[in-house]
Design a protein around this motif. Structure first.
Motif, PDB file in Angstrom:
ATOM      1  N   PRO A 225      93.248  42.472  20.718  1.00 41.29           N
ATOM      2  CA  PRO A 225      94.349  42.868  21.616  1.00 41.29           C
ATOM      3  C   PRO A 225      94.881  41.724  22.467  1.00 41.29           C
ATOM      4  CG  PRO A 225      92.700  44.587  21.547  1.00 41.29           C
ATOM      5  CD  PRO A 225      92.146  43.450  20.747  1.00 41.29           C
ATOM      6  N   ALA A 226      94.009  40.897  23.025  1.00 38.50           N
ATOM      7  CA  ALA A 226      94.458  39.795  23.881  1.00 38.50           C
ATOM      8  C   ALA A 226      95.309  38.798  23.114  1.00 38.50           C
ATOM      9  CB  ALA A 226      93.251  39.087  24.491  1.00 38.50           C
ATOM     10  N   VAL A 227      94.931  38.506  21.878  1.00 33.71           N
ATOM     11  CA  VAL A 227      95.699  37.560  21.060  1.00 33.71           C
ATOM     12  C   VAL A 227      97.009  38.204  20.619  1.00 33.71           C
ATOM     13  CG1 VAL A 227      95.697  36.191  18.932  1.00 33.71           C
ATOM     14  CG2 VAL A 227      93.598  36.383  20.312  1.00 33.71           C
ATOM     15  N   ARG A 228      96.931  39.435  20.171  1.00 35.67           N
ATOM     16  CA  ARG A 228      98.134  40.168  19.746  1.00 35.67           C
ATOM     17  C   ARG A 228      99.177  40.244  20.852  1.00 35.67           C
ATOM     18  NH1 ARG A 228      96.628  46.033  19.529  1.00 35.67           N
ATOM     19  NH2 ARG A 228      97.146  45.841  21.751  1.00 35.67           N
ATOM     20  N   ASP A 229      98.723  40.423  22.097  1.00 34.23           N
ATOM     21  CA  ASP A 229      99.637  40.620  23.221  1.00 34.23           C
ATOM     22  C   ASP A 229      99.933  39.328  23.987  1.00 34.23           C
ATOM     23  OD1 ASP A 229      99.484  43.271  22.509  1.00 34.23           O
ATOM     24  OD2 ASP A 229      98.070  43.819  24.091  1.00 34.23           O
ATOM     25  N   GLY A 230      99.405  38.205  23.513  1.00 34.39           N
ATOM     26  CA  GLY A 230      99.662  36.939  24.198  1.00 34.39           C
ATOM     27  C   GLY A 230      98.964  36.818  25.539  1.00 34.39           C
ATOM     28  N   GLU A 231      97.816  37.481  25.676  1.00 30.31           N
ATOM     29  CA  GLU A 231      97.083  37.473  26.953  1.00 30.31           C
ATOM     30  C   GLU A 231      95.953  36.440  26.930  1.00 30.31           C
ATOM     31  OE1 GLU A 231      97.886  38.880  29.644  1.00 30.31           O
ATOM     32  OE2 GLU A 231      99.106  40.645  29.212  1.00 30.31           O
ATOM     33  N   LEU A 232      96.334  35.195  26.724  1.00 29.12           N
ATOM     34  CA  LEU A 232      95.393  34.083  26.749  1.00 29.12           C
ATOM     35  C   LEU A 232      95.734  33.233  27.967  1.00 29.12           C
ATOM     36  CD1 LEU A 232      95.590  33.030  22.976  1.00 29.12           C
ATOM     37  CD2 LEU A 232      94.180  34.810  24.018  1.00 29.12           C
ATOM     38  N   HIS A 233      94.813  33.104  28.895  1.00 29.19           N
ATOM     39  CA  HIS A 233      95.103  32.470  30.176  1.00 29.19           C
ATOM     40  C   HIS A 233      94.056  31.423  30.521  1.00 29.19           C
ATOM     41  CE1 HIS A 233      98.020  35.709  31.092  1.00 29.19           C
ATOM     42  NE2 HIS A 233      97.125  36.507  30.525  1.00 29.19           N
ATOM     43  N   GLU A 234      94.506  30.343  31.130  1.00 24.73           N
ATOM     44  CA  GLU A 234      93.584  29.317  31.611  1.00 24.73           C
ATOM     45  C   GLU A 234      93.285  29.527  33.088  1.00 24.73           C
ATOM     46  OE1 GLU A 234      93.005  24.470  31.540  1.00 24.73           O
ATOM     47  OE2 GLU A 234      95.042  25.278  31.573  1.00 24.73           O
ATOM     48  N   ILE A 235      92.020  29.401  33.440  1.00 25.47           N
ATOM     49  CA  ILE A 235      91.590  29.311  34.834  1.00 25.47           C
ATOM     50  C   ILE A 235      91.076  27.884  35.027  1.00 25.47           C
ATOM     51  CG2 ILE A 235      90.083  30.219  36.641  1.00 25.47           C
ATOM     52  CD1 ILE A 235      91.889  32.374  35.657  1.00 25.47           C
ATOM     53  N   LYS A 236      91.657  27.133  35.917  1.00 29.25           N
ATOM     54  CA  LYS A 236      91.276  25.744  36.085  1.00 29.25           C
ATOM     55  C   LYS A 236      89.798  25.636  36.472  1.00 29.25           C
ATOM     56  CE  LYS A 236      95.366  23.947  35.282  1.00 29.25           C
ATOM     57  NZ  LYS A 236      95.595  23.098  34.081  1.00 29.25           N
ATOM     58  N   SER A 237      89.081  24.748  35.817  1.00 28.63           N
ATOM     59  CA  SER A 237      87.638  24.674  36.015  1.00 28.63           C
ATOM     60  C   SER A 237      87.201  24.382  37.446  1.00 28.63           C
ATOM     61  CB  SER A 237      87.019  23.658  35.049  1.00 28.63           C
ATOM     62  OG  SER A 237      87.593  22.396  35.173  1.00 28.63           O
ATOM     63  N   PRO A 238      87.935  23.565  38.238  1.00 29.07           N
ATOM     64  CA  PRO A 238      87.448  23.324  39.604  1.00 29.07           C
ATOM     65  C   PRO A 238      87.375  24.569  40.481  1.00 29.07           C
ATOM     66  CG  PRO A 238      89.019  21.630  38.979  1.00 29.07           C
ATOM     67  CD  PRO A 238      89.082  22.691  37.920  1.00 29.07           C
ATOM     68  N   ILE A 239      88.140  25.619  40.124  1.00 33.34           N
ATOM     69  CA  ILE A 239      88.122  26.807  40.972  1.00 33.34           C
ATOM     70  C   ILE A 239      87.256  27.933  40.419  1.00 33.34           C
ATOM     71  CG2 ILE A 239      90.383  26.292  41.970  1.00 33.34           C
ATOM     72  CD1 ILE A 239      91.511  28.629  40.264  1.00 33.34           C
ATOM     73  N   ILE A 240      86.614  27.708  39.281  1.00 37.52           N
ATOM     74  CA  ILE A 240      85.806  28.802  38.735  1.00 37.52           C
ATOM     75  C   ILE A 240      84.437  28.356  38.226  1.00 37.52           C
ATOM     76  CG2 ILE A 240      86.664  28.674  36.347  1.00 37.52           C
ATOM     77  CD1 ILE A 240      86.048  31.907  38.403  1.00 37.52           C
ATOM     78  N   LEU A 241      84.295  27.110  37.802  1.00 36.15           N
ATOM     79  CA  LEU A 241      83.056  26.691  37.165  1.00 36.15           C
ATOM     80  C   LEU A 241      82.115  25.925  38.081  1.00 36.15           C
ATOM     81  CD1 LEU A 241      84.105  25.718  33.527  1.00 36.15           C
ATOM     82  CD2 LEU A 241      83.151  27.862  34.389  1.00 36.15           C
ATOM     83  N   GLN A 242      82.434  25.852  39.370  1.00 38.46           N
ATOM     84  CA  GLN A 242      81.450  25.302  40.291  1.00 38.46           C
ATOM     85  C   GLN A 242      80.998  26.414  41.233  1.00 38.46           C
ATOM     86  OE1 GLN A 242      81.938  24.667  43.810  1.00 38.46           O
ATOM     87  NE2 GLN A 242      84.065  24.076  44.096  1.00 38.46           N
ATOM     88  N   PRO A 243      79.679  26.561  41.426  1.00 41.74           N
ATOM     89  CA  PRO A 243      79.154  27.702  42.192  1.00 41.74           C
ATOM     90  C   PRO A 243      79.236  27.478  43.688  1.00 41.74           C
ATOM     91  CG  PRO A 243      77.348  26.355  41.433  1.00 41.74           C
ATOM     92  CD  PRO A 243      78.601  25.723  40.879  1.00 41.74           C
ATOM     93  N   GLY A 244      80.476  27.441  44.179  1.00 39.05           N
ATOM     94  CA  GLY A 244      80.708  27.223  45.592  1.00 39.05           C
ATOM     95  C   GLY A 244      81.887  28.032  46.089  1.00 39.05           C
TER      96      GLY A 244
END
Length: 270
Positions: A225-244
């Protein structure tokens, strides 16, 4: 009596730098990670002495730190080298939202700013509660696949999965999110994503540019569904992949914006 707390702190990752600046204790920071982007002021004014899995030990020692702060087993070799050189090292290993909140409180106490750290942690908790309440009002919840790396495919770590739930979605690999090490979250079978049919795909490729067209072209993914509907989104790594703090504020907000947009769109696709 002078200030009894650490005066010369080297931060091997971004989150201690962000916390110390937020608490007004930036004068104690004498060296930072080269990956630090938050706050921008730190990048401008502090020497960069480490990456994530490597560090310039000689340069760190020249700074004469009385405390070095790092994160996780991945930095164990750096920590060992510094300990052998007689440096005091604190390696945190938190992997959850509650762990991030506890980390803020502990770090604040270590520099004599326990009250300010408590206030900051409570502000983060209030933000989490506000987003959780907004998410509860959404008409539906998406199934979400979060990809931390593309080759090999690695699904999201625990705090990311928890923030997705708070933001109004449901991680499609909850059993993997509980595993702290990235190697234990590798997806051996790309078809498993297709079988779990996520409505949204969010990607944060550890600083590498996200290529949605490459993801959409993976064999068998066109029916997701996400690919079919174009729902592919980037979350920038500095705001999500550091535990702070970044994850609890900007990262959570980015997740909620994407989820709320999907949940409230009028065409009713699912």
């Amino acid at each position: 009596m002078g200030d009894p707390y650490p005066q010369r702190i080297v931060c091997l990752t971004e989150e201690p730098t962000e916390v110390l600046y937020a608490l007004g204790e930036q004068r104690r920071v004498v060296g930072i990670s080269g990956f630090t982007v938050r706050p921008p002021q730190a990048r401008r004014e502090k020497p960069k002495v480490s990456a994530f899995t490597s560090a310039r030990i000689d340069e760190i020692l020249k700074l004469q730190p009385d405390l070095v702060i790092g994160f996780s087993d991945i930095q164990a070799d750096i920590a060992q080298a510094l300990i052998r050189a007689g440096v005091e090292v604190w390696i945190s290993n938190h992997r959850s939202v509650d762990g991030i909140l506890g980390y803020i409180r502990r770090l604040g106490a270590m520099v004599g700013a326990a009250e300010r750290a408590e206030a900051y942690a409570r502000r983060a908790e209030a933000h989490l509660d506000a987003v959780r309440a907004a998410a509860a009002r959404l008409p539906r919840r998406p199934r979400v696949y979060f990809e931390e790396w593309d080759a090999p495919m690695i699904s999201g770590i625990r705090w990311v999965a928890e923030l997705i739930r708070i933001a109004g979605g449901d991680d499609v690999f909850p059993e993997l999110a509980e595993r702290p090490l990235a190697r234990d979250r590798i997806l051996a079978d790309a078809d498993e994503v297709a079988r779990r049919r996520p409505d949204l795909i969010l990607a944060s490729w550890c600083g590498k540019k996200f290529r949605p067209e490459q993801m959409a072209a993976r064999p068998g993914w066109q029916a997701i569904p996400a690919v079919r509907d174009g729902e592919l989104h980037e979350i920038k790594s500095p705001i999500i992949l550091q535990p702070g703090p970044a994850a609890l504020f900007d990262g959570l907000d980015a997740l909620h914006r994407i989820i709320a947009t999907w949940a409230t769109r009028s065409d009713g696709r699912s």
